[in-house]
Design a protein around this motif. Structure first.
Motif, PDB file in Angstrom:
ATOM      1  N   GLU A   1     -76.788 -15.003 -89.945  1.00 51.36           N
ATOM      2  CA  GLU A   1     -76.283 -13.960 -89.053  1.00 51.36           C
ATOM      3  C   GLU A   1     -76.628 -12.569 -89.590  1.00 51.36           C
ATOM      4  N   PRO A   2     -77.297 -11.708 -88.789  1.00 53.36           N
ATOM      5  CA  PRO A   2     -77.596 -10.342 -89.242  1.00 53.36           C
ATOM      6  C   PRO A   2     -76.316  -9.562 -89.511  1.00 53.36           C
ATOM      7  N   LEU A   3     -76.196  -9.033 -90.707  1.00 52.66           N
ATOM      8  CA  LEU A   3     -74.970  -8.312 -91.057  1.00 52.66           C
ATOM      9  C   LEU A   3     -74.951  -6.896 -90.497  1.00 52.66           C
ATOM     10  N   SER A   4     -76.070  -6.459 -89.940  1.00 52.10           N
ATOM     11  CA  SER A   4     -76.077  -5.175 -89.237  1.00 52.10           C
ATOM     12  C   SER A   4     -75.103  -5.194 -88.064  1.00 52.10           C
ATOM     13  N   LYS A   5     -74.790  -6.391 -87.567  1.00 55.10           N
ATOM     14  CA  LYS A   5     -73.821  -6.528 -86.468  1.00 55.10           C
ATOM     15  C   LYS A   5     -72.377  -6.437 -86.959  1.00 55.10           C
ATOM     16  N   HIS A   6     -72.195  -6.463 -88.267  1.00 64.59           N
ATOM     17  CA  HIS A   6     -70.844  -6.593 -88.818  1.00 64.59           C
ATOM     18  C   HIS A   6     -70.499  -5.504 -89.829  1.00 64.59           C
ATOM     19  N   THR A   7     -71.296  -4.441 -89.887  1.00 58.08           N
ATOM     20  CA  THR A   7     -70.989  -3.322 -90.775  1.00 58.08           C
ATOM     21  C   THR A   7     -70.929  -2.029 -89.976  1.00 58.08           C
ATOM     22  N   THR A   8     -70.119  -1.091 -90.421  1.00 61.41           N
ATOM     23  CA  THR A   8     -69.989   0.183 -89.710  1.00 61.41           C
ATOM     24  C   THR A   8     -71.247   1.034 -89.845  1.00 61.41           C
ATOM     25  N   PHE A   9     -72.094   0.742 -90.836  1.00 64.70           N
ATOM     26  CA  PHE A   9     -73.371   1.435 -91.015  1.00 64.70           C
ATOM     27  C   PHE A   9     -74.419   0.922 -90.016  1.00 64.70           C
ATOM     28  N   LYS A  10     -74.156  -0.260 -89.423  1.00 67.66           N
ATOM     29  CA  LYS A  10     -75.124  -0.924 -88.527  1.00 67.66           C
ATOM     30  C   LYS A  10     -76.437  -1.207 -89.264  1.00 67.66           C
ATOM     31  N   ILE A  11     -76.298  -1.573 -90.538  1.00 70.63           N
ATOM     32  CA  ILE A  11     -77.437  -1.845 -91.411  1.00 70.63           C
ATOM     33  C   ILE A  11     -77.145  -3.135 -92.167  1.00 70.63           C
ATOM     34  N   GLY A  12     -78.190  -3.927 -92.428  1.00 74.61           N
ATOM     35  CA  GLY A  12     -78.012  -5.085 -93.303  1.00 74.61           C
ATOM     36  C   GLY A  12     -78.754  -6.315 -92.835  1.00 74.61           C
ATOM     37  N   GLY A  13     -79.375  -7.018 -93.780  1.00 82.18           N
ATOM     38  CA  GLY A  13     -80.064  -8.265 -93.481  1.00 82.18           C
ATOM     39  C   GLY A  13     -79.095  -9.406 -93.243  1.00 82.18           C
ATOM     40  N   PRO A  14     -79.605 -10.643 -93.131  1.00 79.88           N
ATOM     41  CA  PRO A  14     -78.762 -11.777 -92.746  1.00 79.88           C
ATOM     42  C   PRO A  14     -77.915 -12.341 -93.882  1.00 79.88           C
ATOM     43  N   ALA A  15     -76.828 -12.978 -93.491  1.00 81.20           N
ATOM     44  CA  ALA A  15     -76.025 -13.782 -94.414  1.00 81.20           C
ATOM     45  C   ALA A  15     -76.421 -15.242 -94.239  1.00 81.20           C
ATOM     46  N   ASP A  16     -76.586 -15.964 -95.349  1.00 85.32           N
ATOM     47  CA  ASP A  16     -76.867 -17.395 -95.237  1.00 85.32           C
ATOM     48  C   ASP A  16     -75.799 -18.058 -94.371  1.00 85.32           C
ATOM     49  N   TYR A  17     -74.533 -17.804 -94.747  1.00 85.05           N
ATOM     50  CA  TYR A  17     -73.398 -18.298 -93.967  1.00 85.05           C
ATOM     51  C   TYR A  17     -72.401 -17.156 -93.789  1.00 85.05           C
ATOM     52  N   LEU A  18     -71.948 -16.938 -92.583  1.00 82.68           N
ATOM     53  CA  LEU A  18     -70.891 -15.962 -92.309  1.00 82.68           C
ATOM     54  C   LEU A  18     -69.707 -16.709 -91.732  1.00 82.68           C
ATOM     55  N   VAL A  19     -68.575 -16.628 -92.420  1.00 80.41           N
ATOM     56  CA  VAL A  19     -67.390 -17.413 -92.061  1.00 80.41           C
ATOM     57  C   VAL A  19     -66.232 -16.476 -91.752  1.00 80.41           C
ATOM     58  N   PHE A  20     -65.470 -16.825 -90.705  1.00 82.69           N
ATOM     59  CA  PHE A  20     -64.270 -16.075 -90.315  1.00 82.69           C
ATOM     60  C   PHE A  20     -63.044 -16.946 -90.589  1.00 82.69           C
ATOM     61  N   PRO A  21     -62.462 -16.856 -91.791  1.00 76.50           N
ATOM     62  CA  PRO A  21     -61.315 -17.711 -92.126  1.00 76.50           C
ATOM     63  C   PRO A  21     -60.066 -17.302 -91.370  1.00 76.50           C
ATOM     64  N   ALA A  22     -59.180 -18.274 -91.151  1.00 74.17           N
ATOM     65  CA  ALA A  22     -57.960 -18.018 -90.391  1.00 74.17           C
ATOM     66  C   ALA A  22     -56.697 -18.067 -91.248  1.00 74.17           C
ATOM     67  N   SER A  23     -56.825 -18.461 -92.510  1.00 76.34           N
ATOM     68  CA  SER A  23     -55.643 -18.589 -93.365  1.00 76.34           C
ATOM     69  C   SER A  23     -56.043 -18.620 -94.834  1.00 76.34           C
ATOM     70  N   MET A  24     -55.046 -18.418 -95.695  1.00 73.37           N
ATOM     71  CA  MET A  24     -55.287 -18.522 -97.135  1.00 73.37           C
ATOM     72  C   MET A  24     -55.679 -19.947 -97.510  1.00 73.37           C
ATOM     73  N   ASP A  25     -55.108 -20.917 -96.834  1.00 75.99           N
ATOM     74  CA  ASP A  25     -55.452 -22.315 -97.130  1.00 75.99           C
ATOM     75  C   ASP A  25     -56.925 -22.588 -96.833  1.00 75.99           C
ATOM     76  N   GLU A  26     -57.426 -22.029 -95.729  1.00 80.07           N
ATOM     77  CA  GLU A  26     -58.851 -22.194 -95.426  1.00 80.07           C
ATOM     78  C   GLU A  26     -59.715 -21.539 -96.496  1.00 80.07           C
ATOM     79  N   ILE A  27     -59.324 -20.346 -96.919  1.00 77.06           N
ATOM     80  CA  ILE A  27     -60.088 -19.638 -97.952  1.00 77.06           C
ATOM     81  C   ILE A  27     -60.070 -20.430 -99.252  1.00 77.06           C
ATOM     82  N   SER A  28     -58.909 -20.995 -99.587  1.00 75.85           N
ATOM     83  CA  SER A  28     -58.795 -21.815-100.786  1.00 75.85           C
ATOM     84  C   SER A  28     -59.756 -22.996-100.730  1.00 75.85           C
ATOM     85  N   ALA A  29     -59.803 -23.671 -99.585  1.00 78.03           N
ATOM     86  CA  ALA A  29     -60.697 -24.821 -99.418  1.00 78.03           C
ATOM     87  C   ALA A  29     -62.157 -24.390 -99.517  1.00 78.03           C
TER      88      ALA A  29
END
Length: 308
Positions: free
Chosen positions: A27-55
């Motif tokens: 996923e191009p990180l230019s879509k996800h930064t306020t600078f609108k700059i940045g190459g891709p992330a291998d994996y971009l994850v949107f966690p919903a809880s601390m338990d998910e982040i822990s896993a």
């Protein structure tokens, strides 16, 4: 990212924890930064809880995959080759705000402006300074964000986070090691997940008046209409970065699509099609010329992350 057996195994493991709708690949990180700059992330994850982040942390540690927290994508410059490994960005599930009496608990993804307005709505004072800071509360704690004589260290009473081994830990103020634009989370590898604030009760009109004043000052002086990462440089002792840059005659200085703002010299903006390399070259040139003019070396406040 080039597909291989390891990445396929990792993806399957991640899908056991995170639904595909919250897991993006390359996923191009230019879509996800306020600078609108940045190459891709291998994996971009949107966690919903601390338990998910822990896993997720347990899985990535098992496979030796680096983890980067993007937060709201403000105060960050992602390099043009992007970020290897897994990037975490907090969405709506990690952006809750609730309170009991004069205490507020907020998910790390909650926007500072939203927390500030929530506090004002409930007659709680102490977060007025944050009304215009463009970032999440997790990112604000990470860098001890501040403005108008206020800083996060003045209101934070506890932080809950997930450490690299997947353990959930609660940090008290003395453990957070707040300093100017610094916290322990810049060094300990733990991911800020929830922030607890202690504020004080005040009349709502007084809170609103202060917030309106700060908002006017920010909007009249800062280039909020242009993509940027906020203030580009840290404030040097006894001076202001923007003042030094302006005195050196650098307003409007441009490298590629990156430009020193004409409205506020302390901001480097994306004037159109800027690359991370443009921004970095402009920062170096500003540092060089300000040092020649004043003898003061400016240090970037914006965090530079990603592959060189």
């Amino acid at each position: 990212m080039k597909r291989n057996k390891l990445s396929d195994e990792l993806l399957l493991k991640l899908k056991d924890v995170i639904p595909e709708s919250r897991l993006l690949i390359n996923e191009p990180l230019s879509k996800h930064t306020t600078f609108k700059i940045g190459g891709p992330a291998d994996y971009l994850v949107f966690p919903a809880s601390m338990d998910e982040i822990s896993a997720i942390m347990i899985i990535t540690k098992q496979y030796g995959i680096p983890v980067t927290v993007l937060g709201n994508g403000s105060n960050i410059l992602v390099r043009d080759k992007g970020i290897k490994g897994l990037v975490l960005k907090f969405g709506s599930e990690m952006s809750y705000i609730r309170h009991t009496d004069a205490s507020i608990s907020a998910g790390a993804g909650a926007m500072l402006a939203d927390v500030s307005c929530y506090a004002a709505k409930h007659g709680l004072s102490g977060m007025e300074f944050a009304v215009g800071i463009p970032g999440s509360i997790g990112g604000a704690v990470f860098m001890n964000a501040g403005a108008y004589s206020g800083e996060m260290c003045q209101v934070v009473t506890a932080v809950s986070g997930v450490c690299s081994n997947g353990n959930i830990q609660r940090f008290l103020p003395e453990q957070i090691q707040f300093a100017y634009r610094h916290s322990i989370f810049q060094n300990n590898g733990c991911i800020i997940c929830e922030v607890e604030l202690t504020l004080h009760k005040q009349e709502k009109p007084a809170i609103s008046q202060k917030m309106d004043e700060y908002t006017f000052r920010r909007e009249s002086k800062q280039p909020l209409e242009m993509p940027s990462a906020g203030s580009t440089f840290k404030r040097p002792p006894g001076n202001f970065a923007g003042t030094l840059i302006e005195k050196a005659g650098l307003k409007g200085l441009q490298v590629g699509g990156a430009q020193v703002s004409m409205k506020h010299a302390g901001f480097v903006i994306n004037a159109g099609g800027a690359t991370a390399e443009d921004v970095l070259l402009l920062i170096k040139e500003v540092q060089r010329r300000v040092y020649e003019d004043s003898g003061i070396m400016l240090h970037p406040e914006v965090r530079v992350i990603g592959e060189e």
